[in-house]
Design a protein around this motif. Sequence first.
Motif, short mmCIF file in Angstrom:
data_model
loop_
_atom_site.label_atom_id
_atom_site.label_comp_id
_atom_site.label_asym_id
_atom_site.label_seq_id
_atom_site.Cartn_x
_atom_site.Cartn_y
_atom_site.Cartn_z
N LYS A 83 0.93 -1.18 -0.01
CA LYS A 83 -0.10 0.01 -0.05
C LYS A 83 1.03 1.28 0.00
N PHE A 84 1.71 1.28 0.82
CA PHE A 84 2.92 2.52 0.91
C PHE A 84 3.59 2.68 -0.50
N GLU A 85 4.11 1.46 -1.17
CA GLU A 85 4.44 1.56 -2.44
C GLU A 85 3.45 2.09 -3.51
N ILE A 86 2.17 1.62 -3.23
CA ILE A 86 1.35 2.37 -4.46
C ILE A 86 1.27 3.66 -4.26
N ILE A 87 1.01 4.03 -2.85
CA ILE A 87 0.73 5.68 -2.70
C ILE A 87 1.99 6.41 -3.25
N ALA A 88 3.25 5.64 -2.97
CA ALA A 88 4.29 6.43 -3.27
C ALA A 88 4.51 6.71 -4.96
N LEU A 89 4.23 5.60 -5.64
CA LEU A 89 3.99 5.62 -7.21
C LEU A 89 2.82 6.49 -7.52
N GLU A 90 1.68 6.44 -6.96
CA GLU A 90 0.81 7.60 -7.44
C GLU A 90 0.92 8.84 -7.18
N THR A 91 1.72 9.21 -5.82
CA THR A 91 2.18 10.74 -5.65
C THR A 91 3.10 10.96 -6.59
N ALA A 92 4.25 10.15 -6.98
CA ALA A 92 5.08 10.50 -8.15
C ALA A 92 4.46 10.71 -9.50
N SER A 94 1.30 11.62 -9.70
CA SER A 94 0.60 12.63 -9.81
C SER A 94 1.52 14.19 -10.14
N LEU A 95 2.73 14.23 -9.43
CA LEU A 95 3.58 15.26 -9.48
C LEU A 95 4.03 15.50 -10.90
N ASP A 96 4.46 14.22 -11.26
CA ASP A 96 4.98 14.26 -12.83
C ASP A 96 3.85 14.89 -13.78
N MET A 97 2.52 14.59 -13.63
CA MET A 97 1.63 15.27 -14.40
C MET A 97 1.07 16.44 -13.99
N GLY A 98 1.48 17.19 -13.03
CA GLY A 98 0.96 18.27 -12.41
C GLY A 98 -0.26 18.29 -11.87
N TRP A 99 -0.44 17.34 -11.39
CA TRP A 99 -2.14 17.15 -10.58
C TRP A 99 -1.72 17.45 -9.35
N GLU A 100 -2.81 17.80 -8.68
CA GLU A 100 -2.80 18.07 -7.39
C GLU A 100 -2.74 16.96 -6.49
N PHE A 101 -2.06 17.25 -5.49
CA PHE A 101 -1.68 16.05 -4.56
C PHE A 101 -2.87 15.36 -4.01
N GLY A 102 -2.96 13.87 -3.99
CA GLY A 102 -3.99 13.12 -3.16
C GLY A 102 -5.13 12.69 -3.98
N ARG A 103 -5.44 13.65 -5.22
CA ARG A 103 -6.64 13.62 -5.80
C ARG A 103 -6.59 12.29 -6.69
N ARG A 104 -7.63 11.44 -6.56
CA ARG A 104 -7.76 10.30 -7.44
C ARG A 104 -8.26 10.66 -8.76
N ARG A 105 -7.48 10.10 -9.77
CA ARG A 105 -7.90 10.30 -11.01
C ARG A 105 -8.69 8.80 -11.86
N THR A 106 -9.51 9.06 -12.57
CA THR A 106 -10.35 7.99 -13.14
C THR A 106 -9.81 7.91 -14.59
N PRO A 107 -9.88 6.76 -15.25
CA PRO A 107 -9.41 6.70 -16.63
C PRO A 107 -9.79 7.75 -17.66
N LYS A 108 -11.12 7.76 -17.36
CA LYS A 108 -11.87 9.13 -18.37
C LYS A 108 -11.08 10.37 -17.99
N ALA A 109 -10.99 10.86 -16.77
CA ALA A 109 -10.34 12.06 -16.52
C ALA A 109 -8.89 11.97 -17.03
N MET A 110 -8.13 10.97 -16.95
CA MET A 110 -6.85 10.74 -17.21
C MET A 110 -6.61 11.11 -18.95
N MET A 111 -7.75 10.31 -19.62
CA MET A 111 -7.62 10.48 -20.99
C MET A 111 -8.03 11.78 -21.44
#
Length: 162
Positions: A83-92, A94-111
């Motif tokens: 779980k910790f590794e998943i959070i770290a990957l999601e955070t990295a 999100s930061l790479d994509m310039g998204w706000e921290f902690g916000r979940r993204r759906t595949p539609k929103a990502m597309m």
Amino acid sequence: MRDIFRKLASALHPDRETDPAERGRKTALMQRANVAYAANDLLDLLGLQLEVDQIDQTGLDNLGDDRIKQYNRILDGQVSQIKFEIIALETAFSLDMGWEFGRRRTPKAMMRGLRADIAEMRANVKHIEAELDTFSDLKKLKDWLKDYRIVVNDPAYGDSWF
């Protein structure tokens, strides 16, 4: 975990096998056991035991409560680590994509975001191509340089033009 690994190593050690084909199979299984043990991956070690028929339903039924509790503690620790590794990957990501921290993204929103990024990049490419066209013509380049100004935003001086 050490006991499980030792049982697997004893059963799978390729040096004890005379049949070349079986030696190859045991070598691959032993490599998996080594990787799982080095990673403290109890689930993979237990899976290997099932795969090589070291344990069956009777063996599972005869496991003591203390042993099961120990396995569960180890597995809970591994789940927490994953779980910790998943959070770290999601955070990295999100930061790479310039998204706000902690916000979940759906595949539609990502597309949608990806399509917007592609459109922006295509516009940038068109702009660069137009500038390249300008720079390839010496007269256009000179005219462009005459009009070009660099704006330096310095709070001490305000906007300065050079």
